[in-house]
Design a protein around this motif. Structure first.
Motif, PDB file in Angstrom:
ATOM      1  N   TYR A 171      21.993  30.919  20.040  1.00 54.28           N
ATOM      2  CA  TYR A 171      21.032  30.846  21.132  1.00 54.28           C
ATOM      3  C   TYR A 171      20.663  29.406  21.481  1.00 54.28           C
ATOM      4  O   TYR A 171      20.678  28.516  20.623  1.00 54.28           O
ATOM      5  CB  TYR A 171      19.755  31.609  20.775  1.00 54.28           C
ATOM      6  CG  TYR A 171      19.955  33.097  20.656  1.00 54.28           C
ATOM      7  CD1 TYR A 171      20.168  33.882  21.780  1.00 54.28           C
ATOM      8  CD2 TYR A 171      19.953  33.707  19.407  1.00 54.28           C
ATOM      9  CE1 TYR A 171      20.356  35.251  21.669  1.00 54.28           C
ATOM     10  CE2 TYR A 171      20.140  35.077  19.288  1.00 54.28           C
ATOM     11  CZ  TYR A 171      20.343  35.843  20.419  1.00 54.28           C
ATOM     12  OH  TYR A 171      20.530  37.189  20.303  1.00 54.28           O
ATOM     13  N   LYS A 228      11.500  33.473  18.839  1.00 50.08           N
ATOM     14  CA  LYS A 228      12.684  32.692  19.217  1.00 50.08           C
ATOM     15  C   LYS A 228      12.538  31.230  18.800  1.00 50.08           C
ATOM     16  O   LYS A 228      11.527  30.594  19.085  1.00 50.08           O
ATOM     17  CB  LYS A 228      12.899  32.781  20.729  1.00 50.08           C
ATOM     18  CG  LYS A 228      13.215  34.190  21.216  1.00 50.08           C
ATOM     19  CD  LYS A 228      13.506  34.206  22.709  1.00 50.08           C
ATOM     20  CE  LYS A 228      13.931  35.595  23.183  1.00 50.08           C
ATOM     21  NZ  LYS A 228      14.331  35.590  24.606  1.00 50.08           N
ATOM     22  N   HIS A 283      15.050  35.840  15.329  1.00 49.42           N
ATOM     23  CA  HIS A 283      15.989  35.869  16.464  1.00 49.42           C
ATOM     24  C   HIS A 283      17.426  35.537  16.052  1.00 49.42           C
ATOM     25  O   HIS A 283      18.334  36.321  16.306  1.00 49.42           O
ATOM     26  CB  HIS A 283      15.504  34.931  17.561  1.00 49.42           C
ATOM     27  CG  HIS A 283      16.104  35.202  18.905  1.00 49.42           C
ATOM     28  ND1 HIS A 283      16.258  36.472  19.425  1.00 49.42           N
ATOM     29  CD2 HIS A 283      16.569  34.351  19.859  1.00 49.42           C
ATOM     30  CE1 HIS A 283      16.784  36.395  20.637  1.00 49.42           C
ATOM     31  NE2 HIS A 283      16.992  35.120  20.924  1.00 49.42           N
ATOM     32  N   GLU A 284      17.650  34.363  15.457  1.00 47.31           N
ATOM     33  CA  GLU A 284      18.961  34.070  14.886  1.00 47.31           C
ATOM     34  C   GLU A 284      19.052  34.791  13.552  1.00 47.31           C
ATOM     35  O   GLU A 284      18.177  34.638  12.695  1.00 47.31           O
ATOM     36  CB  GLU A 284      19.140  32.565  14.670  1.00 47.31           C
ATOM     37  CG  GLU A 284      19.119  31.732  15.932  1.00 47.31           C
ATOM     38  CD  GLU A 284      20.422  31.806  16.722  1.00 47.31           C
ATOM     39  OE1 GLU A 284      21.224  32.727  16.486  1.00 47.31           O
ATOM     40  OE2 GLU A 284      20.624  30.937  17.592  1.00 47.31           O
ATOM     41  N   ARG A 292      24.075  30.638  25.800  1.00 47.06           N
ATOM     42  CA  ARG A 292      23.035  31.621  25.536  1.00 47.06           C
ATOM     43  C   ARG A 292      23.667  32.997  25.332  1.00 47.06           C
ATOM     44  O   ARG A 292      24.674  33.317  25.924  1.00 47.06           O
ATOM     45  CB  ARG A 292      22.043  31.692  26.702  1.00 47.06           C
ATOM     46  CG  ARG A 292      21.249  30.399  26.908  1.00 47.06           C
ATOM     47  CD  ARG A 292      20.393  30.556  28.137  1.00 47.06           C
ATOM     48  NE  ARG A 292      19.689  29.327  28.363  1.00 47.06           N
ATOM     49  CZ  ARG A 292      18.449  29.098  27.989  1.00 47.06           C
ATOM     50  NH1 ARG A 292      17.794  30.030  27.333  1.00 47.06           N
ATOM     51  NH2 ARG A 292      17.861  27.954  28.264  1.00 47.06           N
ATOM     52  N   ALA A 318      20.136  39.013  24.526  1.00 46.97           N
ATOM     53  CA  ALA A 318      19.801  39.957  23.474  1.00 46.97           C
ATOM     54  C   ALA A 318      19.670  41.361  24.038  1.00 46.97           C
ATOM     55  O   ALA A 318      19.202  41.558  25.145  1.00 46.97           O
ATOM     56  CB  ALA A 318      18.488  39.548  22.822  1.00 46.97           C
ATOM     57  N   ASP A 361      15.305  28.967  24.236  1.00 47.96           N
ATOM     58  CA  ASP A 361      14.568  29.839  25.145  1.00 47.96           C
ATOM     59  C   ASP A 361      13.075  29.511  25.228  1.00 47.96           C
ATOM     60  O   ASP A 361      12.488  29.612  26.311  1.00 47.96           O
ATOM     61  CB  ASP A 361      14.752  31.300  24.745  1.00 47.96           C
ATOM     62  CG  ASP A 361      16.143  31.828  25.061  1.00 47.96           C
ATOM     63  OD1 ASP A 361      16.898  31.115  25.747  1.00 47.96           O
ATOM     64  OD2 ASP A 361      16.478  32.945  24.621  1.00 47.96           O
TER      65      ASP A 361
END
Length: 351
Positions: free
Chosen positions: A223, A215, A247-248, A4, A7, A226
């Motif tokens: 990641y 996410k 997110h990515e 993980r 962020a 989550d």
């Protein structure tokens, strides 16, 4: 299993009605002879106008935007695309607190002052540090009629409002708005709300269900899952058609996934060929290509074989957005690169 990464740090609720209280009883008066009222004729009802279902609906999706020159190119491309509305799946300005309104003005100048830009929070603005979701909600308010839930955090809206072709469901798993991360585990209120939003769309006969959240669960980026496996498997069980995330900082699209005898559940961090189907199912697309700095593909990721297409800093690098065209029997989603990029991708779902 990849590690993980922590962020660092985007509503108009329609009317409420009421009923007037009944009049209080009056004191009895002297009796009077009854008078027979002259009968009146009810007016002939006006014919009901049936509005036909629109043939198609076009909208766009992006996340992880920021204020770079690349972000400007992506936003201007959306402005030139002529779509009905835009979904931004989190991580909006990447700017300082207090700069939300200025960023919103930049977005509006690129896509059009009255263009509906429908937001859901990312981890950079849920509780800071790059602005606050409440301020982004104020400067990019909901412009779509009939929204149900809390705009910017957890809501759904049917589009178009009359005879909808799609229900858009926006969620905030694993985000913290100051009172702890929101859990969508089975048995929670958020899980139940999501399940009911999906089921009621099907019960209403809405052709397509599109879920947006910041996410992702499956990814070839940095990641882990989550949002949690319970939410991902709920979306599969209730047969959401398209799930869009950010997110990515890359573009990634899965093959079609579905639960069944050969796939009772998708397990994050592990590939199971029995979960991949040739038709139907759910397609997960990450569009973290709105303009912020891109990242590399995570080499050797255990979930890589779920993915049909990937664009990242070290592979077919591109900024852009997802253009989605919907009709009653077809959903077509195509990655549209901004000027200077050539990568593209397309998936078509049919009924």
């Amino acid at each position: 299993m990849r590690g993980r990464v922590l962020a660092a740090g985007v509503a108009v609720l329609l009317g409420a009605g009421g009923c007037a209280a009944p009049d209080a009883p009056s004191a009895p008066g002297p009796s009077v002879p009854a008078v027979r009222a002259t009968p009146t004729l009810s007016p002939t009802p006006a014919p009901t106008v049936q509005h036909p279902r629109p043939d198609t609906l076009h909208f766009s999706v992006l996340g992880d935007v920021g204020g770079s020159a690349d972000a400007g190119r992506v936003l201007r491309a959306i402005g030139a695309d002529g779509d009905a509305f835009t979904l931004v799946v989190g991580d909006l300005s990447y700017g300082p607190a207090g700069g939300e309104a200025a960023w919103c003005r930049t977005v509006a100048a690129a896509v059009g002052q009255h263009h509906p830009v429908e937001i859901v929070s990312g981890n950079h603005e849920d509780d800071g540090p790059n602005g606050d979701i409440d301020a982004f909600e104020a400067c990019l308010p909901n412009r779509l009629p009939g929204l149900v839930g809390r705009y910017g955090r957890e809501y759904y809206v049917d589009v178009p409002a009359e005879h909808p072709l799609a229900r858009i469901v926006m969620l905030s798993p694993a985000l913290d708005f100051g009172d702890g991360p929101w859990s969508y585990a089975s048995g929670t209120a958020h899980y139940a709300w999501t399940r009911d939003a999906l089921r009621s769309a099907r019960a209403a006969g809405i052709p397509w269900v599109v879920v947006g959240m910041h996410k992702p669960c499956l990814s070839v980026g940095v990641y882990a899952c989550d949002p949690g496996a319970d939410l991902m498997n709920l979306l599969l069980r209730e047969k959401a058609d398209l799930v869009v995330t950010g997110h990515e900082h890359m573009y990634q699209r899965t093959r079609r996934l579905a639960l069944g005898p050969s796939c009772p559940a998708v397990v994050p961090g592990r590939y199971d060929s029995g979960c991949v189907v040739a038709s139907g199912g759910t397609t997960f697309v990450t569009v973290g290509t709105g303009g912020h700095e891109l990242r590399d593909v995570h080499a050797g990721d255990s979930e890589a074989r779920y993915f049909a297409a990937v664009s990242a800093r070290d592979r077919d690098s591109a900024f852009g957005f997802l253009g989605v065209d919907v009709s009653s029997r077809r959903l077509d989603a195509r990655f549209r690169p901004a000027a200077g990029s050539t990568f593209t991708d397309r998936v078509t779902l049919t009924r």
